[in-house]
Enzyme design. Structure first.
Site, PDB file in Angstrom:
ATOM      1  N   ALA A 330     -21.659   6.300  12.262  1.00  4.16           N
ATOM      2  CA  ALA A 330     -20.693   5.867  11.249  1.00  4.16           C
ATOM      3  C   ALA A 330     -20.865   6.661   9.952  1.00  4.16           C
ATOM      4  CB  ALA A 330     -20.800   4.361  11.028  1.00  4.16           C
ATOM      5  N   SER A 331     -20.696   5.998   8.823  1.00  7.78           N
ATOM      6  CA  SER A 331     -20.660   6.707   7.534  1.00  7.78           C
ATOM      7  C   SER A 331     -22.014   7.206   7.068  1.00  7.78           C
ATOM      8  CB  SER A 331     -20.067   5.782   6.461  1.00  7.78           C
ATOM      9  OG  SER A 331     -18.731   5.449   6.780  1.00  7.78           O
ATOM     10  N   THR A 332     -23.098   6.876   7.794  1.00  4.13           N
ATOM     11  CA  THR A 332     -24.416   7.357   7.373  1.00  4.13           C
ATOM     12  C   THR A 332     -24.518   8.873   7.446  1.00  4.13           C
ATOM     13  OG1 THR A 332     -25.339   7.141   9.603  1.00  4.13           O
ATOM     14  CG2 THR A 332     -25.518   5.218   8.150  1.00  4.13           C
ATOM     15  N   LYS A 334     -21.999  11.019   6.500  1.00  6.63           N
ATOM     16  CA  LYS A 334     -21.017  11.685   5.648  1.00  6.63           C
ATOM     17  C   LYS A 334     -21.653  12.694   4.695  1.00  6.63           C
ATOM     18  CE  LYS A 334     -17.381   8.190   5.940  1.00  6.63           C
ATOM     19  NZ  LYS A 334     -16.684   7.058   5.305  1.00  6.63           N
TER      20      LYS A 334
END
Length: 636
Positions: A330-332, A334
């Protein structure tokens, strides 16, 4: 009546015949006697050494003696795996008149189970009748007391003591520490193939999982021997020689048991994991997977009922979620993707986009949405990480393409083993064109790349990979291999092993790395950062990234409604972070399955664990300072 005819005997001829027969007989006797003498000479003189060796082989036996298994300590000298004396109930079949009746009486007295009796029967068939066979391997104090009071009724039955592995922290360390259990046929085959079977001649247990298995050769030690004289029935008469076994090496892990217990306490039975490392060395300070189980169940042989309960549990307690759990990152990721974009020159520090809440490609009907329905407005690189803007990374992924994303993320360690000293680890999946073709026999589509931009789609990673990739980022391309083993215990002190490193990552422009690290700082410390609420008023300065992993695809015209879906389809909460920001001592990856948002669930948990770490560190410094202060002289 006629007269009887008389035969005249030739005494001379008979004498000659007798003499010839006597001569032949004596000759034959002499021949056979000569053969016997020659054979005796051959046996007694020529083959004396050979037959003496064979005789000694029948008379003298070499019996193996098992070594004591090495102990396991944490980084502060707290024992994590020890050897405790245990008592077993053993039977010598030869000394029991009626074995079936004896077992029936023991069953009535000691409440033996069918599993125990079956194991005894199987073991008895493999042993000689005069050798003891255990019918119960672990006696309680009550068992010992009951049998001691009735021992006079059971000839050939006794209680014997030996050392056995024990894990004092039980389910706190199971997935990391592993356990030992009885050697089975598969283990024996592997030992024979590796040429180590002789070293396990008298050993009952072997490492089955975790550190116990990975460092088996270090922990086991070297077998000893005693040379004994036996009679024709194989009974030991006396000991002729003794070679003491060499105990296994005691080892110390990087694990901090108090930090491990804090991680367990904070997860509080929820499904997930907490991985904590020292980014300066790669040392693993805590590695906890929940739910867990007590490894002591396996040491003496777990019952089929208990094992089936663990194996068939819908919560999968046997799975090490920290190293084998595969989750969309997920967004970890980015910040990692932003760095790749900067280093590749696809974006710059001044790049901005306008986020209206949706993203769409030309001539493509599908619309990708931001987690924030109305969007974030104008967003640059730093703010895109801080507010976790999906639209920015949809666009960046499209511009980079899957080939450059795959190459860059491979450098961060995704899609491959980390090198952690555990066999129970998954490579997880870092997708590529080739991977999709091999897996599904399908081409790679643009839409697949867009999903990868926010750590979703085919991509999954393990928590240990996520914290390792964070360490690579924090250390600006220096790549420490995560390690559980800290060193060896020698005279009560830990002898540290050298830090293991991989070749460093290539840095195009260090300014890019500083920009990305600043965005992780802003995620925690700036007003609009997604982790700011969780880390308000900390006495230390930290940085990190939240993540909320979606487990199923929401239709174009639908909205995600947590209350309307199955628990096992709800979002995973994730957080990766480190502190202090300017001189990192600790890095952490928190994953909580089906818990919802990372900012509201995983980040607060990480905050509490970090608070515990720094509060304890501060207390230790104060205590050390007070002991170093000079004592004032007394006034006479």
């Amino acid at each position: 009546m006629g007269k009887k005819r008389q035969t005249i005997r030739d005494h001379s001829a008979e004498a000659n015949l007798f003499a010839r027969r006597t001569f032949v007989s004596m000759l034959l006797v002499l021949v056979f006697l000569s053969l016997i003498i020659v054979n005796l000479y051959n046996l007694q003189v020529n083959q004396f050494e050979d037959y003496q060796t064979r005789s000694n082989g029948n008379r003298i036996k070499v019996l193996p003696i098992p070594p004591n298994r090495g102990l396991i300590y944490d980084r502060n000298g707290v024992i994590l795996a020890e050897n405790r004396p245990v008592f077993s109930l053993e039977i010598i079949p030869e000394e029991v008149d009626d074995l079936d009746n004896t077992i029936a009486q023991l069953t009535s007295l000691m409440e033996l189970t069918e599993d125990e009796i079956d194991r005894f029967e199987q073991e008895r068939k493999r042993q000689r009748r005069f050798k003891p066979v255990a019918i119960r391997n672990q006696l309680s104090q009550q068992d010992v007391a009951i049998f001691a009071a009735n021992q006079h009724l059971f000839a050939g039955v006794s209680i014997e003591a030996r050392l056995s592995r024990y894990y004092p922290f039980k389910d706190t360390l199971t997935h990391m520490l592993g356990y030992v259990a009885r050697i089975n046929k598969r283990d024996l085959a592997k030992l024979e193939d590796s040429g180590q079977a002789a070293n396990y001649a008298a050993t009952h247990d072997i490492g089955k999982q975790g550190v116990e298995k990975f460092h088996e050769n270090t922990l086991h030690g070297q077998v000893g021997y005693q040379q004994v004289e036996v009679n024709n029935q194989g009974r030991v008469i006396r000991v002729l020689d003794f070679q003491e076994p060499i105990p296994g090496q005691d080892i110390a892990l990087n694990i901090d048991i108090e930090l491990q217990q804090k991680a367990q306490q904070e997860l509080a039975g929820r499904r997930g994991s907490v991985v904590i490392t020292d980014p300066r060395t790669g040392g693993v300070l805590a590695l906890y997977s929940s739910p867990s189980y007590d490894p002591n169940l396996f040491v003496h042989g777990i019952s089929q009922k208990e094992y089936s309960k663990l194996l068939n549990s819908k919560y999968s307690p046997l799975l090490n979620r920290a190293t084998q759990g595969r989750y969309p990152p997920a967004s970890t990721i980015k910040a990692h993707l932003a760095l790749i974009g900067l280093e590749e020159g696809v974006i710059t520090a001044d790049t901005t986009i306008q986020d209206t809440g949706t993203y769409q490609l030309k001539n493509v009907a599908h619309v990708w949405r931001d987690w924030k329905k109305w969007g974030h407005g104008e967003v640059g690189v730093t703010r895109s990480v801080e507010v976790s803007c999906d639209i920015f990374y949809y666009d960046l992924a499209f511009k980079l393409g899957i080939d450059r994303i795959h190459e860059g993320m491979s450098e961060f360690g995704f899609g491959q083993f980390t090198g952690l000293d555990l066999y129970e680890e998954s490579e997880a999946i870092l997708p590529s064109r080739g991977w999709k073709r091999a897996r599904f026999n399908e081409p790679w589509y643009i839409g697949d790349t867009i999903s990868i931009g926010i750590g979703q789609g085919y991509w999954n990673a393990t928590p240990i990979q996520m914290v390792q990739s964070l360490n690579f980022l924090v250390n600006k391309g220096e790549r420490h291999v995560p390690r559980l083993l800290k060193g060896y215990m020698l005279e009560g002190e830990v002898q540290d092993l050298p830090v293991e490193m991989k070749p460093p990552m290539t840095i195009v422009d260090e300014t890019n790395w500083n920009l990305v690290l600043d965005s992780l700082y802003g995620t925690v410390n700036r007003e609009h950062g997604t982790a700011r609420t969780a880390f308000l008023n900390t006495p230390y300065t930290s940085a990190g990234k939240t993540g909320t992993a979606q487990l199923f695809t929401v239709a174009q015209d639908e909205e995600y409604n947590e209350d309307a879906i199955s628990e096992y389809l709800r979002d995973n909460a994730m957080y990766v972070g480190y502190a202090p920001y300017d001189r990192p001592e600790i890095s952490i990856a928190v994953t909580i399955e089906n818990a919802g948002g990372g900012s509201s669930n995983a980040a607060p948990l990480a905050r509490r664990v970090m608070d515990f770490y720094f509060e304890r560190a501060t207390a230790a410094k104060i205590a050390q300072t007070s002991t170093q202060e000079p004592q004032s002289e007394s006034i006479q």
